[in-house]
Structures are given as structure tokens and as C-alpha cells.
Design a protein around this motif. Structure first.
Motif, PDB file in Angstrom:
ATOM      1  N   GLU A 247      77.274  59.675  35.340  1.00  0.00           N
ATOM      2  CA  GLU A 247      76.441  59.787  36.534  1.00  0.00           C
ATOM      3  C   GLU A 247      75.013  60.200  36.145  1.00  0.00           C
ATOM      4  O   GLU A 247      74.040  59.704  36.707  1.00  0.00           O
ATOM      5  N   LYS A 248      74.927  61.094  35.147  1.00  0.00           N
ATOM      6  CA  LYS A 248      73.609  61.549  34.706  1.00  0.00           C
ATOM      7  C   LYS A 248      72.806  60.395  34.112  1.00  0.00           C
ATOM      8  O   LYS A 248      71.588  60.318  34.281  1.00  0.00           O
ATOM      9  N   GLY A 278      85.239  54.051  39.847  1.00  0.00           N
ATOM     10  CA  GLY A 278      83.880  53.632  40.206  1.00  0.00           C
ATOM     11  C   GLY A 278      83.465  54.139  41.575  1.00  0.00           C
ATOM     12  O   GLY A 278      82.265  54.299  41.851  1.00  0.00           O
ATOM     13  N   GLY A 279      84.446  54.411  42.446  1.00  0.00           N
ATOM     14  CA  GLY A 279      84.152  55.032  43.733  1.00  0.00           C
ATOM     15  C   GLY A 279      83.771  56.491  43.562  1.00  0.00           C
ATOM     16  O   GLY A 279      82.863  56.996  44.240  1.00  0.00           O
ATOM     17  N   LEU A 283      80.160  58.017  44.491  1.00  0.00           N
ATOM     18  CA  LEU A 283      79.920  59.196  45.330  1.00  0.00           C
ATOM     19  C   LEU A 283      78.914  60.130  44.655  1.00  0.00           C
ATOM     20  O   LEU A 283      77.941  60.551  45.275  1.00  0.00           O
ATOM     21  N   TYR A 284      79.144  60.420  43.375  1.00  0.00           N
ATOM     22  CA  TYR A 284      78.290  61.421  42.723  1.00  0.00           C
ATOM     23  C   TYR A 284      76.933  60.887  42.312  1.00  0.00           C
ATOM     24  O   TYR A 284      75.968  61.645  42.203  1.00  0.00           O
ATOM     25  N   ILE A 285      76.853  59.587  42.085  1.00  0.00           N
ATOM     26  CA  ILE A 285      75.535  58.997  41.853  1.00  0.00           C
ATOM     27  C   ILE A 285      74.717  59.073  43.139  1.00  0.00           C
ATOM     28  O   ILE A 285      73.545  59.462  43.126  1.00  0.00           O
ATOM     29  N   SER A 286      75.340  58.750  44.248  1.00  0.00           N
ATOM     30  CA  SER A 286      74.591  58.778  45.510  1.00  0.00           C
ATOM     31  C   SER A 286      74.266  60.209  45.932  1.00  0.00           C
ATOM     32  O   SER A 286      73.201  60.454  46.502  1.00  0.00           O
ATOM     33  N   ALA A 316      79.613  69.943  41.335  1.00  0.00           N
ATOM     34  CA  ALA A 316      79.657  71.199  42.093  1.00  0.00           C
ATOM     35  C   ALA A 316      78.911  71.063  43.422  1.00  0.00           C
ATOM     36  O   ALA A 316      78.125  70.139  43.615  1.00  0.00           O
ATOM     37  N   ASN A 317      79.169  72.005  44.317  1.00  0.00           N
ATOM     38  CA  ASN A 317      78.396  72.144  45.557  1.00  0.00           C
ATOM     39  C   ASN A 317      78.415  70.881  46.425  1.00  0.00           C
ATOM     40  O   ASN A 317      77.368  70.403  46.863  1.00  0.00           O
ATOM     41  N   LEU A 318      79.605  70.357  46.648  1.00  0.00           N
ATOM     42  CA  LEU A 318      79.730  69.122  47.429  1.00  0.00           C
ATOM     43  C   LEU A 318      79.068  69.246  48.800  1.00  0.00           C
ATOM     44  O   LEU A 318      78.302  68.368  49.212  1.00  0.00           O
ATOM     45  N   ASP A 319      79.369  70.357  49.495  1.00  0.00           N
ATOM     46  CA  ASP A 319      78.849  70.473  50.858  1.00  0.00           C
ATOM     47  C   ASP A 319      77.323  70.488  50.879  1.00  0.00           C
ATOM     48  O   ASP A 319      76.694  69.861  51.733  1.00  0.00           O
TER      49      ASP A 319
END
Lengths: 388, 388
Positions: A247-248, A278-279, A283-286, A316-319
Motif C-alpha cells: 500500500e505504501k 486486492g480488496g 481499502l487501505y490504498i484509498s 491502524a486507526n480505521l475509524d
């Protein structure tokens, strides 16, 4: 006539020539016949076999069947009528599983080849070549400083890209565990789906980028400097799996594409979608780059709340990140999952988190589970929603 | 620790997920092991089989061997030491010929898939991916007015093509009967050969164009609007075989490439070479368009004097055309053939015709016959002679 005879004499050895020293045996039976009622008959010429079985990815009988031997040594099996689709299958002859004898058409999934066929009259039509303008597919390499290697990706450019000076929006399309940069082309039939949807006027012409999502692998099996010592496997067995490095490194891909191609290089004209692992990447790329993508697609996403709420800064820190994405704004957050998917509950849990943060989303619940038939269908549904 | 356990629990189903509904069985035996002395050991786990045999394209024992069953149900066979090469082979289990179980790497030749492996230490090194700058490969389509259809071709562009404004020379590389636009990439390993020779400074960076040489076919099997009803076959069974239409349409390919890519668009910077049927095409393309190519390569060319001296305007008046080519001038006319090739005599007859017309040529006589090992080796020898 003499000249004709000489010509025929010439053609015969030429005909065999390219096969000198290698086996080339053709059976006269049709390996797969799609009948008028969309049932499908398989035939295998194996007079000496004791048992011939089939295993495919259709729903009827769980894709399983046993062929029956006829007097002519040809084994046959007929499915019930099947929905329009691209199907993959393999044949087992006396316990030895392999490609269907006589069927020259195949697709690779992880480390195995599967024979394929199409049933027409619906989605399957979009996965085949039609008499429409065709885009180009380029296999190329980019450098990742973050991952420290040259990496391979595939790029679909739409028809007429080379004939005009127009700039295009870009869809980044990410594969699942065990996949690679070829998965969306081979099993996903992306170039054909794009050609056919563009020809029907159902989607905006767009560039589609299919990178490799295994951070420790340069490319697909056999296409790296490891060559044939690369053992194809599910991605969780490779170093770097879900450690955040992929993702980085993703902005490196975006910058490479925006430099190399005539893109509309802004958030409004960028989409990212992925299946399964890939989903998760999507999520984490977006979420970590909320200013990059206006369209997000989770296809049977590999979301598990325990994997998500880790201390890894990327996860981390999804919300908080959901809240940031909401503030940044987006055009579409699209979530699709099959009701039989083993990731169904995880996706519902994630949707609850989105709801709690007040984020808009579109949710599509399909039949069946964690299968390519769903992912191709999701692309057929998702692509028309983009860049409009 | 609890989190780790949860993560492991997540990874397991994800690992299997992409394979839901399809078979995925892995054997623990290494399917092919190249030993220190370059002998090669094959292993097949088939406890219930009665006979396991191998058929490959190496010279030792004509590529034939019978595997022997061990106490563990694993069948093995070891070749004598083999020269460095990319080899193709298939395994027969109780008479059912197919890919080698457990070997995920394959190549298609006409309508069959063959398992592959490499022996290092010579030519085989050039057919693999090394840690060198990589070119790009684009699959695209052009329109032929003469053949009345959209047609597919592959284009290799050298490393750094996209990073500079340089114009490049072009090699047109033509496949044989039964082949298609993918043959030189898959079996010919062209992109890797080019990457590796460029990295060693042995060749000029060049564009390589690999078109489809079957005038009645748009593309490779499965990639045309016929989709899976395309029955792969040797080219002489297709309409238009050696009727002159392909050679006539070839200038359309050249114009397409010169328009699309940054080429050095003159005779001095154009080469054409082909194997077998592609050698026949190469001869007549170079003879009928004497002002287009400065470099001509015939690789085991499908030359037969009876096919050549026909009344078809494309193939008539060989001596006159040779004389025209001599007058027009050229840098290199390179002819290679194996001493065991069934086209050996035909090539000698053609060389006699060249001699009679006083044309210069370079002749390379290799060992063995009409095989890809020779054609890859010819490309390794031919490419360094170009554009210098």
C-alpha cells in the motif's frame, strides 16, 4: 497437376515440421460442446482408462461429474443447462488431474492451468472477442524505491488511444491472493470486458492498470529473475504479505502511470478496485491516500476486523481514516460480495464501521462465493459507474 | 499472541479462497531437477499408474524416456547431461499425454501446451529473465485493407524507449506454420533475448515486431472473433496459405509501425527474418519490396523450388527479383539451417540460385533439424549483425 502434386508433397512435411521431435496427437472428438439448451457435453477419448472425472467451477453438482464410457472408447458427461459464463475445469483420468485432453484453450490460476469454455447469451459474451475496436495491452516494468526492485505491470489502453491526443481516466485493478499482474487479464478477461463495454457505449473509455500486488515478487511466476525456481503459491506465504509495504508503494505506480500515459491525473479521474486480497489493498490504498481516488471498489474484499485494527500504521486507526475519507469526499464507494462467500460476515462488519462513521456506499450482494464468475460480473457492474 | 492466532486463522481461509470450487492439489516432489552435471531428473507422483513416459525436444534418446516407479509411488527418469537450452516436454501417464504434473510452467505450440525447463550455462541463460533493464511488450491491433480485417500483432520496445526521444531500427520477426503472433515471444523468448543482448551491449537497441502470418486469421487461437471455435492447426490448412496475400499486405504492417512508433523509417534501419513458413514469407517480402529491408534472415526457411517458381505474381520470376534485389543493394542476407532439417536440400537449391545471380549471403549450418532450439539460437546470432 504435376505441380499440384509437388506442392502437396511439400505441404505435408511443412505441416509437421514445426512439431519435429515433439508429440502432437489429435483426437477427433470435440472436447466440449455447448448444446442448444446451454447444457454442456464433455468428451474424452481414453479407451484404456478406468475412471474419468471432471471438476469445474459451475454450480450444478458442485462442478463435479463422472464421465461414462461409450463403446467407442469415448467418455462423455453432460451438465444441466448452465448460465452464460466463462467456465474453468479440469479432467481426471484414473486419478491424474490435468487439462482436458483435446481442448487447446486454458487459463492459469495460481500454479495450475485450467481448461476453459464459454456459454453464450449473457455475461459470457463480454468475456470473448467481438468484432469491435480493440484496445492495446502493454506489459511493462516500473521501479519501486520503496520495495527496492523493478516490478512488472499490465496496462490496457482503450481503442484509439494512439490516434488522438485525449487524456483518459484510470482504473487500477488489483488481484487477489495467489494472483499476479496477469490475473485480471487471463481469468478476469479485463481487456475484452473493456473493449465490449466501450463498444456498447456503457463505459467511458479508460486506461486500466493491473499491477502485481505481492510486495516481495517482481512479477508473475516464471517472469521474475527467479525464473522457474519461483513456486507459485497463495500470497500469504510470501514475505511482505499485508505488512503495509505494498500500500505504501502504491503511489509509485500512480506516478509511473501518470508520467508514462496520457492520464487525467487527478482524483476525479482515478478509480481503484480489487478482489479478495486486492480488496484489502484497495481499502487501505484509498484510506491512506484519501486525495487520490474518487471511486473505490471492494470485490469480495479480504477484510477481517482483526487484521484491520492492527498497530501497523497503514492499518491502524480505521475509524479516523474513514472519517478523513469522508471529509476528503468521494464519488462512489462500491462493495460487492457473494452471499456464500467466507468473507461475507467480515464485509458486513466493515459496512457497520462505515455506517457508524456516516460514510455513503453502494452495496451489491450477489449469489455464490469467492469465485472469478463473481469478480468478472462485478467488473461488468462497477466499470459503468465510473467517471460519469 | 491472541492477535497472531486470529491473524493465522484469517490467513488460512484467505489462502484457499481464490481456489474455492476448483481443484488445487500439490505434490511434494520436484517435477524437474537440473543436476550439477546438467543431467535432468523428472519426478511424477502417480502411485496407481502402470506406465509413465516422457517425450521432450532434447536430442538424447530422441527426447524419449520411461520413468521408473520407486517404493514411494514416485516415478523418476534422468537424462544424460544436456546442453544449455530451454526444453519442452510432456508426460504420458498410462498413455494419456499431457503437461508434467506439478510443473506450473508451460508454453503453447500450435494447439498443445508443453511443460518447460531451462538448463543454464549457455544459450539457455538468454531465454530467462535476468536483472537487467526490461523492454515492454505491447499486444495491439492494426487494420489491413488488403486482408479486409483487424489483425493482432506484438511489439517489443527496448528499455528506455519511453524515457527518451530516440528513434529506433525495427526487426520484423515472422513465425512458422502453426504459429501466430505469440510464437516468437512464448517459444522464441524474443523479449528476453533482446533484453539480455542489449544489456550485454551485443546488439543495437531495436523495436521487434511480431505479426500474425496467417492471412485468413486475425490473431492467435482464442484471440479472434471465432473465439474457441478456432481450431489450432498448421497454417497450410488455413485459407490464403502461400497465396501471396500475406506478403502483399506486409507493407500495411510497416506503415502501421512507422506511424505508431518512433522508428528509423528507412531501408537502412529495417530487418526482416522468419522461421520455416516465416522464412518463405521473409524471402518474398524482401524480394517484392527490395527497397524496404537492408537485412534479411532466413531461419530454416520453408523454401521449395516448386512452390517458389509458380505463376503467382508474388512468387514468379525469382531470378529477376534476385537480380532486382542485388541492384537495389542490401547489408546482409543471412541463411541458417540445421543439417538434419527436412528443408536442407531446398535451402541449398535456393542458395545455388542466389549464387547464379551473384548475390552475397552469409550461411550458417547448425546441427539438428526443424526445432525451436535452432530458431532461438539463430536469433541470438542474427540480431548482433543488425544495424551496425
Amino acid at each position: 497437376m504435376k505441380r499440384l502434386m509437388l506442392l502437396v508433397a511439400l505441404l505435408l512435411p511443412l505441416g509437421l515440421g514445426a512439431q519435429q521431435n515433439v508429440g502432437f496427437k489429435k483426437s477427433n472428438v470435440e472436447p466440449v460442446v455447448v448444446n442448444a439448451d446451454r447444457s454442456v457435453t464433455f468428451q474424452v477419448e481414453a479407451p484404456g482408462a478406468k475412471k474419468v472425472a471432471i471438476r469445474g467451477d459451475w454450480e450444478a453438482n458442485g462442478g463435479q461429474g463422472e464421465l461414462k464410457k461409450g463403446d467407442n472408447g469415448v467418455w462423455t458427461y453432460t451438465t444441466p443447462p448452465l448460465p452464460s459464463e466463462m467456465y474453468t475445469y479440469r479432467i481426471s483420468v484414473d486419478g491424474q488431474m490435468g487439462l482436458a485432453p483435446g481442448n487447446p484453450f486454458s487459463c492459469r490460476d495460481v500454479g495450475n492451468l485450467f481448461s476453459i469454455f464459454y456459454v453464450n447469451g449473457g455475461n459470457g459474451d463480454y468475456y470473448q472477442v467481438r468484432d469491435v475496436p480493440h484496445g492495446s495491452v502493454t506489459t511493462t516494468w516500473y521501479h519501486s524505491d520503496i520495495l527496492g526492485m523493478e516490478r512488472r505491470l499490465n496496462v490496457y489502453t482503450p481503442p484509439f488511444y494512439e490516434k488522438n491526443q485525449q487524456a483518459y481516466p484510470v482504473l487500477y485493478l488489483l488481484h487477489g491472493s495467489g494472483g499476479d499482474e496477469n490475473a485480471w487479464l487471463e481469468l478476469g478477461r479485463t481487456a475484452r470486458i473493456m473493449d465490449n463495454l466501450i463498444a456498447e457505449g456503457k463505459i467511458e473509455p479508460m486506461i486500466v492498470v493491473m499491477p502485481n500486488g505481492n510486495p516481495s515478487k517482481q512479477a508473475a511466476p516464471g517472469e521474475t529473475t527467479d525464473n522457474l525456481s519461483y513456486k507459485p503459491a497463495m500470497s500469504n506465504s510470501f514475505p511482505g504479505y499485508k505488512d503495509g509495504s505494498y500500500e505504501k508503494s502504491f503511489t509509485e505506480i500512480i506516478h509511473f502511470i501518470d508520467n508514462r500515459y496520457r492520464t487525467l491525473a487527478d482524483k476525479a479521474h482515478r478509480a481503484v478496485a480489487g478482489l479478495s486480497m486486492g480488496g484489502f489493498h484497495t481499502l487501505y490504498i484509498s484510506l491512506n491516500y484519501p486525495d487520490y481516488f474518487n471511486y473505490v471498489g471492494l470485490f469480495s474484499a479480504g477484510l477481517d476486523m482483526s487484521a484491520i485494527d492492527t498497530t501497523n500504521p497503514m492499518y491502524a486507526n480505521l475509524d479516523q481514516k474513514l472519517s478523513d475519507l469522508k471529509r476528503s469526499g468521494y464519488g462512489l464507494f462500491w462493495i460487492a460480495i457473494g452471499k456464500d462467500d467466507f468473507l461475507y460476515d467480515a464485509n458486513q462488519q466493515f459496512i457497520d464501521r462505515m455506517k457508524k462513521q456516516g460514510l455513503d456506499y453502494q452495496y451489491v450482494e450477489s449469489t455464490r462465493g469467492h469465485i472469478w464468475a463473481n469478480w468478472r460480473a462485478y467488473l461488468l457492474q462497477f466499470a459503468p459507474l465510473l467517471f460519469k
